[in-house]
Scaffold this motif. Structure first.
Motif, PDB file in Angstrom:
ATOM      1  N   ALA A   1      -1.755   1.356   6.710  1.00  0.00           N
ATOM      2  CA  ALA A   1      -2.721   0.439   5.994  1.00  0.00           C
ATOM      3  C   ALA A   1      -3.562  -0.916   5.275  1.00  0.00           C
ATOM      4  O   ALA A   1      -3.170  -1.597   6.168  1.00  0.00           O
ATOM      5  CB  ALA A   1      -1.529   0.582   4.548  1.00  0.00           C
TER       6      ALA A   1
ATOM      7  N   CYS B   1      -6.541  -0.130  -0.643  1.00  0.00           N
ATOM      8  CA  CYS B   1      -5.739   0.140   0.255  1.00  0.00           C
ATOM      9  C   CYS B   1      -6.001   1.553   0.571  1.00  0.00           C
ATOM     10  O   CYS B   1      -6.474   2.569  -0.523  1.00  0.00           O
ATOM     11  CB  CYS B   1      -3.975   0.508   0.207  1.00  0.00           C
TER      12      CYS B   1
ATOM     13  N   TYR C   1      -1.275   1.215  -5.511  1.00  0.00           N
ATOM     14  CA  TYR C   1      -2.619   1.029  -4.176  1.00  0.00           C
ATOM     15  C   TYR C   1      -3.085   0.133  -4.275  1.00  0.00           C
ATOM     16  O   TYR C   1      -4.308  -0.175  -3.172  1.00  0.00           O
ATOM     17  CB  TYR C   1      -2.678   2.732  -3.811  1.00  0.00           C
TER      18      TYR C   1
ATOM     19  N   CYS D   1       1.022  -1.258   0.142  1.00  0.00           N
ATOM     20  CA  CYS D   1      -0.264   0.080   0.646  1.00  0.00           C
ATOM     21  C   CYS D   1       0.976   1.462  -0.068  1.00  0.00           C
ATOM     22  O   CYS D   1       0.834   2.018   0.266  1.00  0.00           O
ATOM     23  CB  CYS D   1      -1.416  -0.475   1.657  1.00  0.00           C
TER      24      CYS D   1
ATOM     25  N   GLN E   1      -5.469  -3.442   3.199  1.00  0.00           N
ATOM     26  CA  GLN E   1      -6.171  -3.933   1.971  1.00  0.00           C
ATOM     27  C   GLN E   1      -7.299  -4.883   2.437  1.00  0.00           C
ATOM     28  O   GLN E   1      -6.764  -5.847   2.841  1.00  0.00           O
ATOM     29  CB  GLN E   1      -4.455  -4.122   1.190  1.00  0.00           C
TER      30      GLN E   1
END
Length: 327
Positions: free
Chosen positions: A281, A195, A187, A182, A283
């Motif tokens: 982050a 993300c 991303y 990320c 995801q």
């Protein structure tokens, strides 16, 4: 003779109507002239009110009278200004330039609010199609711009807080490389694995605390007791199913305690303008496509109770939709 008399009697007498009409017209003329004369008199009176050359007055007052009125209002408004200034001075004596009046140390702002990026305020959700770059360009552009502020942080203000808090007069820098996949463009949006960046918004004086017993959901994230973190999940069972059992990866899994507490003024430095939030982050690895999913993200720490979380305080909701095909 009798016939002539009857003929004379049969001739109608002249009507009085013309005489009445003439009388009314004359009366109307007099009224019109009276109105015009009255209007002219009012205009003359108004001009005299504006400036009377005989009495030497303006708006009914001479120079002495205007001077007295002006002096009165000068003193009056000067006193008001002084009173207002005194109240401001007294008010500022109650404030501190080092910390806000109401803060976590006084049991206000018990928990920090949670923020996220990308956050398109005009939309309030994240909806895109991985096969159409234009559909997610606004999201990845915002992430790119946001992460750019974390680059090139000079040692004049920032230090590495991985192992210890920042010393007096310094702020913690955050290494975006810990965000894993990320941290790089685009991303995960091109793969349908978006993300989002999660953060604790600034809350002066707040710092995470130890758990008596670390929750199981945090143990699975390699959570360090004493840190803070944010965990996301589907808000309702259908949302959790659409996330395939909340299949979410976190990079890193926590906010280290060394980044807290936040201080607004450190050694005379304006920390508010220079502070950068530590990030996590999240995801989403396996999102069911063409489905509207409500994602609930909540703050966790040893001093954050479930009852403390309210709307926009300690939690947030993100509406997520990953489309496929022509949708």
């Amino acid at each position: 003779r009798h016939q002539r008399q009857r003929a004379e009697e049969s001739i109608p007498s002249s009507s009085p109507l013309p005489t009445k009409m003439a009388s009314k017209a004359g009366q109307d003329d007099k009224e019109s002239q009276g109105f015009i004369a009255g209007l002219q008199q009012q205009l003359r009176d108004f001009r005299v009110f504006l400036w009377d050359p005989t009495r030497k007055t303006v708006l009914g007052r001479n120079a002495r009278s205007w001077g007295e009125v002006g002096l009165f209002y000068l003193i009056f408004y000067s006193c008001l200004a002084c009173f207002f200034s005194i109240t401001l001075v007294v008010f500022y004596q109650t404030l501190s330039w080092e910390q806000p009046t109401y803060w976590a140390g006084l049991k206000y702002m018990k928990i920090p609010s949670v923020g996220f990026r990308p956050n398109i305020k005009t939309e309030g959700n994240i909806a895109f199609n991985p096969s159409q770059a234009k559909s997610y360009d606004k999201y990845v552009s915002q992430l790119q711009d946001y992460l750019a502020t974390y680059q090139n942080l000079t040692d004049d203000y920032y230090v590495d807080c991985t192992s210890s808090p920042a010393p007096q007069g310094k702020l913690c820098k955050f290494d975006t490389s810990v965000l894993g996949p990320c941290a790089t463009y685009p991303y995960g949006y091109d793969q349908g694995k978006p993300c989002i960046l999660l953060k604790f918004n600034r809350a002066y004086g707040w710092e995470p605390a130890l758990y008596d017993t670390v929750p199981d959901k945090l143990k699975d994230m390699n959570f360090t007791n004493g840190a803070g973190t944010v965990v996301c999940k589907g808000k309702y069972p259908p949302d959790q199913n659409a996330l395939n059992g909340n299949d979410i990866s976190y990079y890193p899994g926590e906010f280290p305690a060394t980044y807290f507490p936040f201080r607004g003024n450190i050694g005379g430095m304006d920390a508010i303008a220079k502070y950068v939030n530590p990030l996590i982050a999240a995801q989403f690895n396996n999102v069911t496509t063409n489905t509207n999913i409500r994602v609930l993200c909540e703050a966790f720490s040893g001093n954050i109770k479930a009852s403390d979380r309210e709307e926009d305080i300690g939690r947030l909701q993100i509406d997520l939709r990953v489309s496929a095909g022509a949708n």
